[in-house]
Design an enzyme around this catalytic site. Structure first.
Site, mmCIF file in Angstrom:
data_model
loop_
_atom_site.group_PDB
_atom_site.id
_atom_site.type_symbol
_atom_site.label_atom_id
_atom_site.label_comp_id
_atom_site.label_asym_id
_atom_site.label_seq_id
_atom_site.Cartn_x
_atom_site.Cartn_y
_atom_site.Cartn_z
ATOM 1 N N VAL A 164 0.833 -1.198 0.000
ATOM 2 C CA VAL A 164 0.000 0.000 0.000
ATOM 3 C C VAL A 164 0.873 1.256 0.000
ATOM 4 C CG1 VAL A 164 -0.179 0.084 2.533
ATOM 5 C CG2 VAL A 164 -1.964 1.150 1.122
ATOM 6 N N CYS A 224 4.340 0.926 1.928
ATOM 7 C CA CYS A 224 4.949 -0.157 1.157
ATOM 8 C C CYS A 224 5.121 -1.433 1.988
ATOM 9 C CB CYS A 224 6.286 0.284 0.561
ATOM 10 S SG CYS A 224 6.138 1.785 -0.449
#
Length: 220
Positions: A73, A167
Site C-alpha cells: 500500500v 509499502c
C-alpha cells in the site's frame, strides 16, 4: 520508435488514469511510442497485488483502491509527483530489473544537483535519503510493456502515510524533496525526471502533449 511522449495530465483522479493505463497497454502495438504520464492525484491509497489488509492502519475518509501493480500500500496526494512509465521493454530489450534500476537512477540524478544524496535499497524498492523514503516505485508488465511507475514526494502533507505501513514496512519514515532544499514544485521535479530518464534510456527526442488521448480507454 526512439521518441518519448511526455503526457502532462495535471491533477486527475486515480481510477480514470489507471484505467487509461490499462487501455493504452492492452491496445498498443509495435508502432506505439513509449510515453511518460505526469500527474498529481487527489488523496488516495492504492493497494498493490501483494497488499495485506494489516498494512492499512486507519485509512479513514481517504479511499482505498486495489490495483494491479506490484508492491503493498502507498499514498498519493497533492504535492506528490506521480510518473507512469508506459515503456515497451521488449522492444528496447530491457529486463524488468533494468527498467527499475533506470527509474531509481533517474531519481538519484534528479536530486543530486540540490546536494541531496539519495540511493535505492535492495531490500525495499524506491529511493531513500538516509533512512527516510522519498520515492516509492511499483510497476506492472503486460505484453512486454510496463505501466504504473513512481511517486516522488515533493511538497505535500505527509501525515496520511501515518495511516498505513508505507509499502508494507511498519515504522517507515517518509520524507520529501522540499524538506532537503530540493524541488519545491511538481513541475520543477517533473522536468528533471523527464530529462534524466530520457538520458538513461537514450531517447533521441521527447514530445510534449497535454491530456489523455480520446482512445485511451480501458479495453473490455
Amino acid at each position: 520508435m526512439n521518441e518519448l511522449v511526455i503526457r502532462q495530465l495535471g491533477r486527475m483522479d486515480y481510477v480514470p488514469v489507471w484505467e487509461a493505463m490499462q487501455g493504452f497497454t492492452d491496445t498498443r502495438d509495435e508502432h506505439s511510442q513509449d510515453e511518460l504520464w505526469i500527474v498529481e492525484h487527489p488523496p488516495v491509497f492504492t493497494q498493490g497485488q501483494a497488499g495485506k489488509a494489516e498494512h492499512l492502519l486507519a485509512p479513514g475518509d481517504i479511499p482505498v483502491v486495489p490495483v494491479d501493480r506490484g508492491g503493498q500500500v502507498t499514498y498519493h496526494g497533492p504535492g506528490q509527483l506521480v510518473v507512469y512509465f508506459m515503456i515497451d521493454i521488449r522492444r528496447r530489450k530491457l529486463g524488468v530489473r533494468d527498467l527499475v534500476t533506470a527509474i531509481e537512477e533517474t531519481v538519484v540524478r534528479s536530486l543530486a544537483p540540490y546536494g541531496i544524496q539519495s540511493a535505492p535499497r535492495a531490500d525495499a524498492p524506491g529511493v531513500y535519503i538516509g533512512e527516510e523514503k522519498v520515492c516509492s516505485l511499483g510497476l506492472r508488465i503486460r505484453k512486454g510493456c510496463s505501466f504504473h511507475g513512481l511517486a516522488l514526494n515533493v511538497n505535500m502533507d505527509l501525515s496520511p502515510f501515518l495511516r498505513i505501513n508505507p509499502c508494507g514496512y511498519a515504522g517507515m519514515v517518509m520524507t520529501q524533496t522540499s524538506a532537503h532544499q530540493g524541488p519545491e514544485h511538481i513541475n520543477e521535479a517533473a522536468e528533471l525526471i523527464v530529462q534524466h530518464f530520457a538520458e538513461q534510456l537514450a531517447y533521441a527526442k521527447t514530445i510534449n502533449q497535454t491530456g489523455l488521448a480520446s482512445d485511451y480507454v480501458k479495453a473490455s
